[in-house]
Design a protein around this motif. Structure first.
Motif, PDB file in Angstrom:
ATOM      1  N   ALA A  57       0.836  -1.197   0.000  1.00 62.32           N
ATOM      2  CA  ALA A  57       0.000   0.000   0.000  1.00 62.32           C
ATOM      3  C   ALA A  57       0.873   1.250   0.000  1.00 62.32           C
ATOM      4  O   ALA A  57       2.043   1.211   0.379  1.00 62.32           O
ATOM      5  CB  ALA A  57      -0.906  -0.005   1.223  1.00 62.32           C
ATOM      6  N   PRO A  58       0.328   2.396  -0.451  1.00 63.96           N
ATOM      7  CA  PRO A  58       1.076   3.655  -0.320  1.00 63.96           C
ATOM      8  C   PRO A  58       1.180   4.063   1.151  1.00 63.96           C
ATOM      9  O   PRO A  58       0.449   3.557   2.002  1.00 63.96           O
ATOM     10  CB  PRO A  58       0.221   4.651  -1.119  1.00 63.96           C
ATOM     11  CG  PRO A  58      -1.149   4.057  -1.124  1.00 63.96           C
ATOM     12  CD  PRO A  58      -0.962   2.576  -1.123  1.00 63.96           C
ATOM     13  N   LEU A  59       2.067   4.983   1.431  1.00 67.10           N
ATOM     14  CA  LEU A  59       2.247   5.443   2.800  1.00 67.10           C
ATOM     15  C   LEU A  59       0.986   6.133   3.310  1.00 67.10           C
ATOM     16  O   LEU A  59       0.337   6.879   2.570  1.00 67.10           O
ATOM     17  CB  LEU A  59       3.412   6.439   2.885  1.00 67.10           C
ATOM     18  CG  LEU A  59       4.824   5.901   2.651  1.00 67.10           C
ATOM     19  CD1 LEU A  59       5.826   7.047   2.699  1.00 67.10           C
ATOM     20  CD2 LEU A  59       5.184   4.855   3.697  1.00 67.10           C
ATOM     21  N   PRO A  60       0.623   5.917   4.569  1.00 65.23           N
ATOM     22  CA  PRO A  60      -0.502   6.671   5.133  1.00 65.23           C
ATOM     23  C   PRO A  60      -0.103   8.126   5.348  1.00 65.23           C
ATOM     24  O   PRO A  60       1.078   8.454   5.449  1.00 65.23           O
ATOM     25  CB  PRO A  60      -0.763   5.966   6.465  1.00 65.23           C
ATOM     26  CG  PRO A  60       0.530   5.341   6.824  1.00 65.23           C
ATOM     27  CD  PRO A  60       1.190   4.959   5.531  1.00 65.23           C
ATOM     28  N   ALA A  77       7.423   3.112  -0.840  1.00 61.32           N
ATOM     29  CA  ALA A  77       7.687   4.547  -0.931  1.00 61.32           C
ATOM     30  C   ALA A  77       8.833   4.755  -1.905  1.00 61.32           C
ATOM     31  O   ALA A  77       9.780   3.954  -1.957  1.00 61.32           O
ATOM     32  CB  ALA A  77       8.037   5.121   0.437  1.00 61.32           C
ATOM     33  N   THR A  78       8.767   5.831  -2.671  1.00 60.41           N
ATOM     34  CA  THR A  78       9.795   6.132  -3.665  1.00 60.41           C
ATOM     35  C   THR A  78      10.434   7.472  -3.338  1.00 60.41           C
ATOM     36  O   THR A  78       9.737   8.447  -3.011  1.00 60.41           O
ATOM     37  CB  THR A  78       9.187   6.189  -5.074  1.00 60.41           C
ATOM     38  OG1 THR A  78       8.608   4.913  -5.378  1.00 60.41           O
ATOM     39  CG2 THR A  78      10.251   6.512  -6.116  1.00 60.41           C
ATOM     40  N   GLY A  79      11.757   7.521  -3.404  1.00 56.60           N
ATOM     41  CA  GLY A  79      12.478   8.766  -3.131  1.00 56.60           C
ATOM     42  C   GLY A  79      13.970   8.544  -3.210  1.00 56.60           C
ATOM     43  O   GLY A  79      14.440   7.578  -3.831  1.00 56.60           O
ATOM     44  N   GLY A 143      20.528   7.666  -6.258  1.00 58.06           N
ATOM     45  CA  GLY A 143      19.436   7.970  -7.182  1.00 58.06           C
ATOM     46  C   GLY A 143      18.084   7.567  -6.611  1.00 58.06           C
ATOM     47  O   GLY A 143      17.967   7.141  -5.466  1.00 58.06           O
ATOM     48  N   GLU A 144      17.092   7.716  -7.446  1.00 57.77           N
ATOM     49  CA  GLU A 144      15.734   7.395  -6.992  1.00 57.77           C
ATOM     50  C   GLU A 144      15.584   5.882  -6.785  1.00 57.77           C
ATOM     51  O   GLU A 144      16.038   5.084  -7.599  1.00 57.77           O
ATOM     52  CB  GLU A 144      14.722   7.891  -8.021  1.00 57.77           C
ATOM     53  CG  GLU A 144      13.281   7.758  -7.538  1.00 57.77           C
ATOM     54  CD  GLU A 144      12.295   8.408  -8.489  1.00 57.77           C
ATOM     55  OE1 GLU A 144      11.920   9.565  -8.267  1.00 57.77           O
ATOM     56  OE2 GLU A 144      11.918   7.726  -9.468  1.00 57.77           O
ATOM     57  N   THR A 145      14.972   5.531  -5.701  1.00 60.22           N
ATOM     58  CA  THR A 145      14.777   4.115  -5.381  1.00 60.22           C
ATOM     59  C   THR A 145      13.418   3.923  -4.730  1.00 60.22           C
ATOM     60  O   THR A 145      12.863   4.850  -4.129  1.00 60.22           O
ATOM     61  CB  THR A 145      15.891   3.599  -4.447  1.00 60.22           C
ATOM     62  OG1 THR A 145      15.733   2.204  -4.225  1.00 60.22           O
ATOM     63  CG2 THR A 145      15.831   4.297  -3.098  1.00 60.22           C
ATOM     64  N   THR A 146      12.887   2.719  -4.857  1.00 61.99           N
ATOM     65  CA  THR A 146      11.615   2.374  -4.223  1.00 61.99           C
ATOM     66  C   THR A 146      11.877   1.405  -3.091  1.00 61.99           C
ATOM     67  O   THR A 146      12.544   0.389  -3.277  1.00 61.99           O
ATOM     68  CB  THR A 146      10.639   1.752  -5.240  1.00 61.99           C
ATOM     69  OG1 THR A 146      10.325   2.724  -6.248  1.00 61.99           O
ATOM     70  CG2 THR A 146       9.347   1.331  -4.549  1.00 61.99           C
ATOM     71  N   VAL A 147      11.370   1.736  -1.935  1.00 61.62           N
ATOM     72  CA  VAL A 147      11.547   0.923  -0.732  1.00 61.62           C
ATOM     73  C   VAL A 147      10.221   0.268  -0.387  1.00 61.62           C
ATOM     74  O   VAL A 147       9.175   0.923  -0.404  1.00 61.62           O
ATOM     75  CB  VAL A 147      12.024   1.788   0.454  1.00 61.62           C
ATOM     76  CG1 VAL A 147      12.080   0.955   1.736  1.00 61.62           C
ATOM     77  CG2 VAL A 147      13.385   2.392   0.162  1.00 61.62           C
ATOM     78  N   THR A 148      10.255  -1.023  -0.103  1.00 62.27           N
ATOM     79  CA  THR A 148       9.071  -1.714   0.406  1.00 62.27           C
ATOM     80  C   THR A 148       9.394  -2.282   1.784  1.00 62.27           C
ATOM     81  O   THR A 148      10.537  -2.663   2.063  1.00 62.27           O
ATOM     82  CB  THR A 148       8.633  -2.861  -0.523  1.00 62.27           C
ATOM     83  OG1 THR A 148       9.691  -3.829  -0.612  1.00 62.27           O
ATOM     84  CG2 THR A 148       8.284  -2.345  -1.907  1.00 62.27           C
TER      85      THR A 148
END
Length: 263
Positions: A57-60, A77-79, A143-148
């Motif tokens: 799910a996306p971050l609350p 989350a991506t950043g 660089g940009e990365t997606t964390v789960t």
């Protein structure tokens, strides 16, 4: 009822009341452990169910986080990871052999989201010899990365956990507001992300440290308290019977005119 019997009953009143109080305490502790067992099993089931949510799910919203409802939810989350502001938190992780733990640190790194907000990420564990970021440069994802991972609320400091020393970078619990203030991050999410065990260049830090095998020994503790309660009943019963029988024998001797037994 003979005078000796009445005297014995009076003598048993005080120890009997004390035993009743202790018995109530022991039964209460055993019942409490059974309640804790039910709570722990529900918590484990909840973690397992939420850890399998696909897709994450996306971050609350930062101002709408409810630990009772949102903690342990799997999110993404991506950043950009701010490696220059990482914080090392003392901790242990399972070793290569059962029952053996590695001593080291959890790497807590701020993730600057695309919209400019910041959330802390526990990227995983590194052993003590890899405390220096230069020795694990391959794991510095640029660089940009997606964390789960799974949402966790800020970790409160337990009674026997040392206080942090932000000046020297010594942290012993994942204190989200404290770490954010020490690193000058400004407003951050009131939670952190426990990163999944995803492949990282160089192999460190190792994510996926949030484990579902939480200790659940409450049934053993309950049996211990209930067992002590049964022992207390047995000991008091034996004591009371011995006292009553002793006074009955003394009363019989006195009625027959026999001298009391020698001590």
């Amino acid at each position: 009822m003979t005078g000796g019997r009445r005297s014995a009953l009076r003598d048993l009143l005080a120890p009997g009341l004390a035993s009743l109080v202790c018995l109530a305490i022991l039964i209460g502790l055993g019942t409490w452990q059974l309640e804790r067992k039910a709570w722990k099993e529900a918590l484990i089931d909840r973690i397992v169910a939420r850890s399998r949510i696909e897709p994450p799910a996306p971050l609350p919203a930062f101002d709408a986080f409810d630990p009772a409802k949102d903690e342990f939810e799997r999110v993404r989350a991506t950043g950009r990871l701010l490696h220059d502001k990482e914080t090392l938190v003392h901790g242990l992780a399972p070793g290569d052999m059962p029952g053996r733990a590695l001593q080291g640190y959890y790497v807590v790194t701020p993730l600057r989201l695309d919209d400019g907000r910041t959330v802390l990420v526990n990227r995983g564990f590194v052993p003590t010899e890899l405390k220096d970021p230069g020795r694990r440069a391959a794991g510095q994802v640029e660089g940009e990365t997606t964390v789960t991972g799974m949402l966790r609320q800020s970790e409160a400091r337990a009674m026997f956990v040392p206080a942090p020393n932000p000046a020297t970078g010594e942290w012993f619990n994942r204190d989200v507001p404290g770490i954010a203030a020490a690193k000058g991050l400004g407003p951050v999410a009131p939670y952190l992300i426990e990163a999944d065990a995803t492949p990282i260049p160089g192999g460190w830090p190792k994510g996926g440290q949030l484990r579902v095998d939480l200790p659940n020994n409450h049934l053993q503790y309950a049996f211990t308290w209930f067992g002590l309660a049964v022992c207390l009943v047995g000991v008091f019963a034996a004591f009371a019977l011995r006292r009553l029988r002793g006074d009955a024998v003394d009363g019989t001797r006195a009625a027959a005119g026999a001298p009391p037994p020698r001590p």
